[in-house]
Design a protein around this motif. Structure first.
Motif, PDB file in Angstrom:
ATOM      1  N   PRO A  86       0.816  -1.214   0.000  1.00 11.02           N
ATOM      2  CA  PRO A  86       0.000   0.000   0.000  1.00 11.02           C
ATOM      3  C   PRO A  86       0.845   1.256   0.000  1.00 11.02           C
ATOM      4  O   PRO A  86       2.022   1.240   0.360  1.00 11.02           O
ATOM      5  N   ASN A  87       0.222   2.347  -0.410  1.00 11.70           N
ATOM      6  CA  ASN A  87       0.851   3.659  -0.334  1.00 11.70           C
ATOM      7  C   ASN A  87       0.565   4.225   1.053  1.00 11.70           C
ATOM      8  O   ASN A  87      -0.586   4.539   1.367  1.00 11.70           O
ATOM      9  N   PRO A  88       1.579   4.382   1.914  1.00  8.49           N
ATOM     10  CA  PRO A  88       1.320   4.810   3.291  1.00  8.49           C
ATOM     11  C   PRO A  88       0.851   6.257   3.402  1.00  8.49           C
ATOM     12  O   PRO A  88       0.394   6.672   4.467  1.00  8.49           O
ATOM     13  N   PHE A  89       0.967   7.018   2.330  1.00  3.29           N
ATOM     14  CA  PHE A  89       0.616   8.430   2.393  1.00  3.29           C
ATOM     15  C   PHE A  89      -0.749   8.735   1.781  1.00  3.29           C
ATOM     16  O   PHE A  89      -1.172   9.884   1.761  1.00  3.29           O
ATOM     17  N   MET A  90      -1.446   7.731   1.280  1.00  5.81           N
ATOM     18  CA  MET A  90      -2.774   7.957   0.713  1.00  5.81           C
ATOM     19  C   MET A  90      -3.835   7.700   1.774  1.00  5.81           C
ATOM     20  O   MET A  90      -3.896   6.601   2.333  1.00  5.81           O
ATOM     21  N   PRO A  91      -4.693   8.667   2.057  1.00  4.56           N
ATOM     22  CA  PRO A  91      -5.750   8.439   3.046  1.00  4.56           C
ATOM     23  C   PRO A  91      -6.722   7.358   2.584  1.00  4.56           C
ATOM     24  O   PRO A  91      -6.959   7.181   1.390  1.00  4.56           O
ATOM     25  N   HIS A  92      -7.267   6.639   3.536  1.00  3.05           N
ATOM     26  CA  HIS A  92      -8.338   5.694   3.231  1.00  3.05           C
ATOM     27  C   HIS A  92      -9.709   6.345   3.387  1.00  3.05           C
ATOM     28  O   HIS A  92     -10.611   6.090   2.601  1.00  3.05           O
ATOM     29  N   ALA A 125      -3.312  -0.601  -3.517  1.00  2.00           N
ATOM     30  CA  ALA A 125      -2.002  -1.217  -3.274  1.00  2.00           C
ATOM     31  C   ALA A 125      -1.382  -1.591  -4.612  1.00  2.00           C
ATOM     32  O   ALA A 125      -2.070  -1.688  -5.635  1.00  2.00           O
ATOM     33  N   GLY A 126      -0.081  -1.822  -4.591  1.00  2.00           N
ATOM     34  CA  GLY A 126       0.623  -2.288  -5.768  1.00  2.00           C
ATOM     35  C   GLY A 126       1.104  -3.718  -5.569  1.00  2.00           C
ATOM     36  O   GLY A 126       1.124  -4.229  -4.455  1.00  2.00           O
ATOM     37  N   ASN A 127       1.502  -4.347  -6.679  1.00  2.02           N
ATOM     38  CA  ASN A 127       2.054  -5.701  -6.556  1.00  2.02           C
ATOM     39  C   ASN A 127       3.574  -5.699  -6.611  1.00  2.02           C
ATOM     40  O   ASN A 127       4.195  -6.744  -6.776  1.00  2.02           O
ATOM     41  N   HIS A 128       4.151  -4.504  -6.473  1.00  2.00           N
ATOM     42  CA  HIS A 128       5.604  -4.373  -6.388  1.00  2.00           C
ATOM     43  C   HIS A 128       5.909  -3.211  -5.454  1.00  2.00           C
ATOM     44  O   HIS A 128       5.240  -2.175  -5.493  1.00  2.00           O
ATOM     45  N   PRO A 129       6.923  -3.334  -4.594  1.00  2.04           N
ATOM     46  CA  PRO A 129       7.151  -2.301  -3.573  1.00  2.04           C
ATOM     47  C   PRO A 129       7.692  -0.978  -4.098  1.00  2.04           C
ATOM     48  O   PRO A 129       7.607   0.023  -3.407  1.00  2.04           O
TER      49      PRO A 129
END
Length: 396
Positions: A86-92, A125-129
């Motif tokens: 996941p992108n830790p900076f994107m709000p849910h 989320a992505g499938n690659h970090p």
């Protein structure tokens, strides 16, 4: 006979007495230690539970409604295994489309295109970090009624379509009511689909294929279909609160947020404080697959996020496993000392290379609850977890 049996029982040891006299057996599983709360260093943090009552204002009420929606939104990993970065900076949780969707969708005319928007929940989320694979994102938005949701889906797609001259319409075969467009030279797509009071916005962006200048339309559509096939039936279980009743919907869920440490004003934060069903915790973890597995295996039915993350597990033994699973060590962490007079709390220090990572983390259990705190200074993290422990005990 009755007197003879009583005498025999008194003559044996305590362990044999239990067996011989048919008394209660020793409890299964670990026994929770008793901690003297007066000996804890809690700094200036509060240790009494809060009754949060009803929303203070319409904005908070909209956030609470969006959090309720989050209980039903699948994670990308539930749609397609491997989407676990996941992108830790994107709000849910969001009520401001600019802050959340502005990077992936034209929002300059959002208010005009989507009047009545209540709030939304994002799962991505992505499938690659390191952005070397595919990003999959679903933003689910709440509207007052199905008619407004249907109109908003069409209008939001049109606004985004007009923002780029390279966009072309594309049909989503299994979802003829969807509005979608893509850029035929890029492996990317945006889809807006109304279902009940909700609009599901699905966005796919394949960094690798774009870098290689390759386009695979069937693969793109297949991922969109998988995403909608999973998310549409899942969010159908959400029962929206009538707009005129939002201010009457309780802020808390089973007192979870009230027994969670309040976030200090100086802390930076991405999402508002919230209380959720246990399964929603996977959205907020840096390793959503691990969180989802821990939640399922330990009967976690509630989760709250504020100045700490608090999980309500099946029992004390399960809470200990949650603490161990989510608060354990790895090659990026080393153990540091526990708080004074709270040896059951475990603390660790981040020693990895991520410059923006918080340095210290602590965890503790109390009854069915496992709690996790963090801070840039060890003493602060220790005081927070001590206060959180006292808060959980005082809430019993």
């Amino acid at each position: 006979m009755r007197g003879t049996m009583r005498g025999a029982c008194l003559a044996v040891s305590m362990a044999l007495l239990v067996a011989a006299c048919g008394g209660e057996t020793e409890p299964d599983g670990p026994i929770e230690p008793v901690i003297d709360l007066a000996g804890l260093d809690v700094g200036n943090y509060a240790t009494q539970p809060r009754d949060l009552g009803l929303p203070d204002n319409p904005e908070q009420a909209r956030f609470v409604e969006a959090e309720r929606l989050g209980n039903h939104v699948p994670t990308p990993a539930e749609i397609e295994p491997g989407f676990v970065h996941p992108n830790p900076f994107m709000p849910h949780v969001f009520i401001d489309p600019e802050a959340t969707l502005g990077r992936i969708m034209a929002v300059d005319r959002f208010a005009e295109a989507a009047p009545g928007f209540v709030g939304g929940f994002v799962s991505g989320a992505g499938n690659h970090p390191r952005n070397d694979g595919i990003d999959l994102l679903n933003a689910v938005m709440i509207f007052p009624d199905p008619q407004q949701a249907t109109a908003a889906a069409a209008a939001l797609e049109r606004v985004d379509f007009e923002a780029n001259t390279r966009n072309e319409p594309i049909e989503i075969p299994r979802y003829p009511g969807a509005h979608a467009h893509w850029q035929p030279t890029e492996q990317s797509i945006g889809v807006w689909y109304a279902t009940g009071n909700l609009v599901v916005y699905t966005w796919v962006y394949d960094y690798l294929k774009i870098h290689l200048k390759k386009v695979d339309r069937p693969a793109l559509l297949e991922l969109v279909h998988k995403s909608l096939d999973t998310i549409v039936p899942a969010v159908a279980a959400f029962r929206p609160t009538p707009v005129d009743a939002l201010m009457t919907a309780p802020v808390d869920l089973d007192g979870m947020l009230g027994r969670t440490l309040k976030r200090p004003a100086e802390d930076s934060w991405t999402n508002p404080p919230g209380a959720y069903a246990g399964r929603a915790a996977a959205h907020f973890g840096s390793e959503p697959d691990d969180v989802a597995r821990t939640v399922a295996e330990n009967g976690v039915d509630r989760f709250a996020a504020d100045g700490a993350d608090v999980y309500r597990a099946r029992d004390y033994a399960a809470a200990l496993r949650v603490q161990e699973d989510l608060g354990g060590l790895s090659r990026k962490f080393q153990r540091v000392e526990s708080p004074v007079n709270l040896p059951t709390a475990l603390c660790k220090e981040y020693i990895g290379r991520e410059m923006l990572a918080v340095r210290f983390y602590c965890s503790v259990t109390a009854g069915r609850y496992a709690a996790f705190t963090w801070a840039s200074q060890l003493l602060d993290a220790q005081q927070r977890v001590s206060a959180q422990y006292a808060l959980l005990v005082n809430a019993r």
